[in-house]
Scaffold this active site. Structure first.
Site, PDB file in Angstrom:
ATOM      1  N   GLY A  57       1.105  -1.182  -0.156  1.00 32.98           N
ATOM      2  CA  GLY A  57      -0.373  -0.157   0.341  1.00 32.98           C
ATOM      3  C   GLY A  57       0.747   1.089  -0.219  1.00 32.98           C
ATOM      4  N   GLU A  58       0.179   2.348   0.808  1.00 34.32           N
ATOM      5  CA  GLU A  58       1.451   3.138   0.843  1.00 34.32           C
ATOM      6  C   GLU A  58       1.908   3.331   2.442  1.00 34.32           C
ATOM      7  OE1 GLU A  58       1.802   5.051  -1.670  1.00 34.32           O
ATOM      8  OE2 GLU A  58       3.600   6.153  -0.761  1.00 34.32           O
ATOM      9  N   CYS A  90       6.169  -5.856   0.567  1.00 35.95           N
ATOM     10  CA  CYS A  90       6.499  -3.870   0.020  1.00 35.95           C
ATOM     11  C   CYS A  90       6.307  -2.246   0.576  1.00 35.95           C
ATOM     12  CB  CYS A  90       4.973  -3.640  -1.534  1.00 35.95           C
ATOM     13  SG  CYS A  90       5.686  -2.700  -2.601  1.00 35.95           S
ATOM     14  N   HIS A 184       4.724  -9.070  -4.228  1.00 33.14           N
ATOM     15  CA  HIS A 184       3.593  -9.041  -3.781  1.00 33.14           C
ATOM     16  C   HIS A 184       3.328 -10.212  -3.791  1.00 33.14           C
ATOM     17  CE1 HIS A 184       1.908  -5.099  -3.169  1.00 33.14           C
ATOM     18  NE2 HIS A 184       3.073  -4.471  -4.161  1.00 33.14           N
ATOM     19  N   GLU A 186       0.746 -12.585  -2.337  1.00 33.70           N
ATOM     20  CA  GLU A 186      -0.456 -12.314  -2.453  1.00 33.70           C
ATOM     21  C   GLU A 186      -1.586 -12.098  -4.134  1.00 33.70           C
ATOM     22  OE1 GLU A 186       1.426  -9.474  -1.616  1.00 33.70           O
ATOM     23  OE2 GLU A 186      -0.461  -8.145  -2.793  1.00 33.70           O
TER      24      GLU A 186
HETATM   25  N1  GLN Z   1       5.857   2.611  -2.979  1.00 35.51           N
HETATM   26  C1  GLN Z   1       4.866   2.374  -1.921  1.00 35.51           C
HETATM   27  C2  GLN Z   1       5.650   2.971  -0.235  1.00 35.51           C
HETATM   28  O1  GLN Z   1       6.513   4.093  -0.081  1.00 35.51           O
HETATM   29  C3  GLN Z   1       5.408   0.906  -1.822  1.00 35.51           C
HETATM   30  C4  GLN Z   1       3.918   0.035  -2.766  1.00 35.51           C
HETATM   31  C5  GLN Z   1       3.750  -1.193  -2.352  1.00 35.51           C
HETATM   32  O2  GLN Z   1       3.457  -1.158  -1.531  1.00 35.51           O
HETATM   33  N2  GLN Z   1       3.136  -1.827  -4.055  1.00 35.51           N
HETATM   34  O3  GLN Z   1       5.447   3.021   0.500  1.00 35.51           O
END
Ligand code: GLN
Length: 202
Positions: A57-58, A90, A184, A186
């Site tokens: 996610g972010e 990620c 990822h 998943e």
């Molecule tokens: N670029 C995102 C971050 O810095 C991570 C991207 C992802 O989880 N697919 O949080």
């Protein structure tokens, strides 16, 4: 006796239901443990789980919500206790780190779970997201991995073990009961990484 594990998938952002499905499929395949998998959103739920999955996610958004909701402190307490194995994919990999290298947002609070330093968006912006086969130490066949604005692990220390690299960039590492991935798992039907995690924690 086969162990019964309760695995929580952090339900703040990202591929939450995909991780639930992959983990359930992994439990169906392995004989090592039985397990139930559910989404966790509140700090009270952290007491009930044997392990946690941090989806992508972010990372700055996830960190912010974790902090404001009190989940952060609860998770940190269990990390300090050594009682909460975590797989971070990620953005989850970023949150497991001790340090972020390069440009970042000061609000981003890290869990300090692993001796890794990470670089966010290390392969470029969204349009440079990619998929490819990678080799993972201990896996007999290549693993098809999906990278979406992926981080990379710049440096590991302590007893942290590097499990995969592409083009000299570290994309998977394990330390004790923590597993960090740039990609990822998943998003494919290959459940070997979720099974690997089960094997790590039984
Ligand atoms: N670029 C995102 C971050 O810095 C991570 C991207 C992802 O989880 N697919 O949080």
């Amino acid at each position: 006796m086969v162990k019964n594990l309760s695995i929580g998938v952090l339900g703040i952002q990202g591929d939450v239901s995909e991780h639930v499905i992959s983990m359930r499929n992994a439990f169906d395949k392995t004989k090592k443990a039985n397990g139930e998998v559910f989404i966790v959103k509140y700090k009270e739920e952290i007491d009930d789980i044997d392990a946690l999955i941090f989806p992508g996610g972010e990372s700055s958004t996830i960190s912010n919500i974790l902090y404001k909701s009190g989940l952060f402190e609860t998770i940190i307490d269990r990390i300090k206790d050594n009682s909460l194995p975590i797989i971070g994919t990620c953005a989850g990999c970023i949150l497991l780190a001790k340090k972020i290298v390069g440009k970042t947002n000061d609000d981003l609070k890290l869990l300090n779970a692993m001796d890794i330093e990470v670089e966010r968006n290390a392969f470029g912006r969204q349009k440079f997201s990619f998929e490819r086969n990678i080799n993972i130490n201990g896996f007999t066949k290549p693993y098809y991995a999906v990278f979406i604005r992926a981080p990379r692990i710049i440096k590991t220390s302590g007893n942290c073990e590097i499990l995969a690299k592409i083009d000299k960039k570290i994309i998977m590492a394990r330390q004790d009961k923590f597993l960090a991935l740039s990609f990822h798992p998943e998003l494919t039907r290959d459940t070997r990484i979720h099974e690997f995690f089960i094997n790590m924690i039984v």
